[in-house]
Design a protein around this motif. Structure first.
Motif, PDB file in Angstrom:
ATOM      1  N   THR A 176       0.853  -1.178   0.000  1.00  0.00           N
ATOM      2  CA  THR A 176       0.000   0.000   0.000  1.00  0.00           C
ATOM      3  C   THR A 176       0.894   1.236   0.000  1.00  0.00           C
ATOM      4  O   THR A 176       2.067   1.161   0.400  1.00  0.00           O
ATOM      5  N   ALA A 177       0.350   2.346  -0.448  1.00  0.00           N
ATOM      6  CA  ALA A 177       1.119   3.596  -0.444  1.00  0.00           C
ATOM      7  C   ALA A 177       1.540   3.956   0.980  1.00  0.00           C
ATOM      8  O   ALA A 177       2.664   4.413   1.202  1.00  0.00           O
ATOM      9  N   SER A 178       0.672   3.718   1.956  1.00  0.00           N
ATOM     10  CA  SER A 178       1.024   4.053   3.342  1.00  0.00           C
ATOM     11  C   SER A 178       2.177   3.188   3.846  1.00  0.00           C
ATOM     12  O   SER A 178       3.007   3.649   4.630  1.00  0.00           O
ATOM     13  N   ALA A 179       2.274   1.937   3.389  1.00  0.00           N
ATOM     14  CA  ALA A 179       3.397   1.078   3.790  1.00  0.00           C
ATOM     15  C   ALA A 179       4.703   1.596   3.185  1.00  0.00           C
ATOM     16  O   ALA A 179       5.748   1.579   3.849  1.00  0.00           O
ATOM     17  N   ILE A 180       4.652   2.072   1.947  1.00  0.00           N
ATOM     18  CA  ILE A 180       5.856   2.619   1.311  1.00  0.00           C
ATOM     19  C   ILE A 180       6.280   3.909   1.998  1.00  0.00           C
ATOM     20  O   ILE A 180       7.467   4.124   2.263  1.00  0.00           O
TER      21      ILE A 180
ATOM     22  N   LYS B  54       5.720   4.715   5.107  1.00  0.00           N
ATOM     23  CA  LYS B  54       6.271   4.335   6.414  1.00  0.00           C
ATOM     24  C   LYS B  54       7.691   3.797   6.273  1.00  0.00           C
ATOM     25  O   LYS B  54       8.568   4.115   7.075  1.00  0.00           O
ATOM     26  N   ALA B  55       7.933   2.985   5.244  1.00  0.00           N
ATOM     27  CA  ALA B  55       9.283   2.453   5.012  1.00  0.00           C
ATOM     28  C   ALA B  55      10.273   3.588   4.742  1.00  0.00           C
ATOM     29  O   ALA B  55      11.394   3.580   5.269  1.00  0.00           O
ATOM     30  N   LEU B  56       9.861   4.575   3.934  1.00  0.00           N
ATOM     31  CA  LEU B  56      10.737   5.723   3.682  1.00  0.00           C
ATOM     32  C   LEU B  56      10.989   6.524   4.955  1.00  0.00           C
ATOM     33  O   LEU B  56      12.103   6.972   5.203  1.00  0.00           O
ATOM     34  N   GLN B  57       9.950   6.706   5.772  1.00  0.00           N
ATOM     35  CA  GLN B  57      10.116   7.432   7.031  1.00  0.00           C
ATOM     36  C   GLN B  57      11.112   6.709   7.942  1.00  0.00           C
ATOM     37  O   GLN B  57      11.975   7.346   8.543  1.00  0.00           O
ATOM     38  N   ILE B  58      10.989   5.402   8.039  1.00  0.00           N
ATOM     39  CA  ILE B  58      11.901   4.634   8.884  1.00  0.00           C
ATOM     40  C   ILE B  58      13.321   4.707   8.340  1.00  0.00           C
ATOM     41  O   ILE B  58      14.283   4.934   9.077  1.00  0.00           O
ATOM     42  N   TYR B  59      13.472   4.522   7.029  1.00  0.00           N
ATOM     43  CA  TYR B  59      14.787   4.551   6.409  1.00  0.00           C
ATOM     44  C   TYR B  59      15.465   5.901   6.590  1.00  0.00           C
ATOM     45  O   TYR B  59      16.641   5.984   6.927  1.00  0.00           O
ATOM     46  N   ARG B  60      14.697   6.967   6.389  1.00  0.00           N
ATOM     47  CA  ARG B  60      15.249   8.321   6.487  1.00  0.00           C
ATOM     48  C   ARG B  60      15.250   8.863   7.911  1.00  0.00           C
ATOM     49  O   ARG B  60      15.747   9.955   8.150  1.00  0.00           O
TER      50      ARG B  60
ATOM     51  N   ILE C  97       3.996  11.935   2.746  1.00  0.00           N
ATOM     52  CA  ILE C  97       3.854  12.157   1.313  1.00  0.00           C
ATOM     53  C   ILE C  97       2.505  11.590   0.916  1.00  0.00           C
ATOM     54  O   ILE C  97       2.230  10.414   1.126  1.00  0.00           O
ATOM     55  N   THR C  98       1.657  12.427   0.337  1.00  0.00           N
ATOM     56  CA  THR C  98       0.318  11.960  -0.030  1.00  0.00           C
ATOM     57  C   THR C  98       0.119  11.838  -1.534  1.00  0.00           C
ATOM     58  O   THR C  98      -0.705  11.064  -1.985  1.00  0.00           O
TER      59      THR C  98
ATOM     60  N   LYS D  73       6.510   8.231  -5.689  1.00  0.00           N
ATOM     61  CA  LYS D  73       7.344   7.468  -6.638  1.00  0.00           C
ATOM     62  C   LYS D  73       8.694   8.151  -6.840  1.00  0.00           C
ATOM     63  O   LYS D  73       9.734   7.495  -6.878  1.00  0.00           O
ATOM     64  N   LYS D  74       8.681   9.476  -6.946  1.00  0.00           N
ATOM     65  CA  LYS D  74       9.926  10.229  -7.138  1.00  0.00           C
ATOM     66  C   LYS D  74      10.833  10.083  -5.922  1.00  0.00           C
ATOM     67  O   LYS D  74      12.031   9.824  -6.053  1.00  0.00           O
ATOM     68  N   GLU D  75      10.277  10.254  -4.733  1.00  0.00           N
ATOM     69  CA  GLU D  75      11.067  10.138  -3.506  1.00  0.00           C
ATOM     70  C   GLU D  75      11.646   8.731  -3.335  1.00  0.00           C
ATOM     71  O   GLU D  75      12.784   8.564  -2.910  1.00  0.00           O
ATOM     72  N   LEU D  76      10.866   7.728  -3.672  1.00  0.00           N
ATOM     73  CA  LEU D  76      11.342   6.350  -3.580  1.00  0.00           C
ATOM     74  C   LEU D  76      12.486   6.116  -4.556  1.00  0.00           C
ATOM     75  O   LEU D  76      13.511   5.530  -4.207  1.00  0.00           O
ATOM     76  N   THR D  77      12.342   6.612  -5.783  1.00  0.00           N
ATOM     77  CA  THR D  77      13.396   6.461  -6.792  1.00  0.00           C
ATOM     78  C   THR D  77      14.678   7.159  -6.355  1.00  0.00           C
ATOM     79  O   THR D  77      15.769   6.584  -6.439  1.00  0.00           O
ATOM     80  N   VAL D  78      14.566   8.388  -5.877  1.00  0.00           N
ATOM     81  CA  VAL D  78      15.734   9.155  -5.433  1.00  0.00           C
ATOM     82  C   VAL D  78      16.435   8.433  -4.285  1.00  0.00           C
ATOM     83  O   VAL D  78      17.670   8.319  -4.248  1.00  0.00           O
ATOM     84  N   THR D  79      15.672   7.921  -3.346  1.00  0.00           N
ATOM     85  CA  THR D  79      16.248   7.237  -2.194  1.00  0.00           C
ATOM     86  C   THR D  79      16.990   5.970  -2.607  1.00  0.00           C
ATOM     87  O   THR D  79      18.129   5.738  -2.187  1.00  0.00           O
TER      88      THR D  79
END
Length: 115
Positions: A73-77, A79-85, A91-92, A98-104
């Motif tokens: 789900t988008a909320s799981a992604i 949350k994963a970015l929040q934990i990683y960073r 991000i809504t 998608k951009k933030e995930l790609t950059v990371t």
């Protein structure tokens, strides 16, 4: 509480059912409380391997896979970015996510190449 069960039909096919019961339910086998067994249809899980054609961009292919309905789900992604960073940014917008995930991920790959 929600209980899931696997039953076998007369033709030995698996049948999945679920039943929601109150916390104080004495037994699942009885019908002495409200609720009934409801059939659940299980979809096969997504393929483990991602196939990338010669004319496809790997980034787009993986993004499509990550954001497909059977993955996360988008909320799981988020949350994963929040934990990683180690952050709390929400991000809504799907395109921004998608951009933030790609950059990371690209940043992590570039850093791992340097080591």
């Amino acid at each position: 509480m929600l209980f899931l069960a696997v039953w076998y039909t007369q033709t030995e096919q698996e049948a999945f059912t679920m039943r929601e019961v109150e916390h104080s339910c004495p037994s699942l086998a009885t019908d002495s409380y409200t609720g009934q067994w409801n059939q659940v249809f299980v979809q096969p899980g997504p393929e483990e391997e991602v196939h990338i054609g010669t004319d496809q961009d790997p980034r787009e292919t993986y993004l499509d896979m990550l954001f497909s309905p059977l993955r996360f789900t988008a909320s799981a992604i988020v949350k994963a970015l929040q934990i990683y960073r180690r952050g709390t940014e929400r991000i809504t917008d799907p395109q921004t996510l998608k951009k933030e995930l790609t950059v990371t991920v690209e940043g992590e790959l570039q850093n791992s190449d340097r080591v």
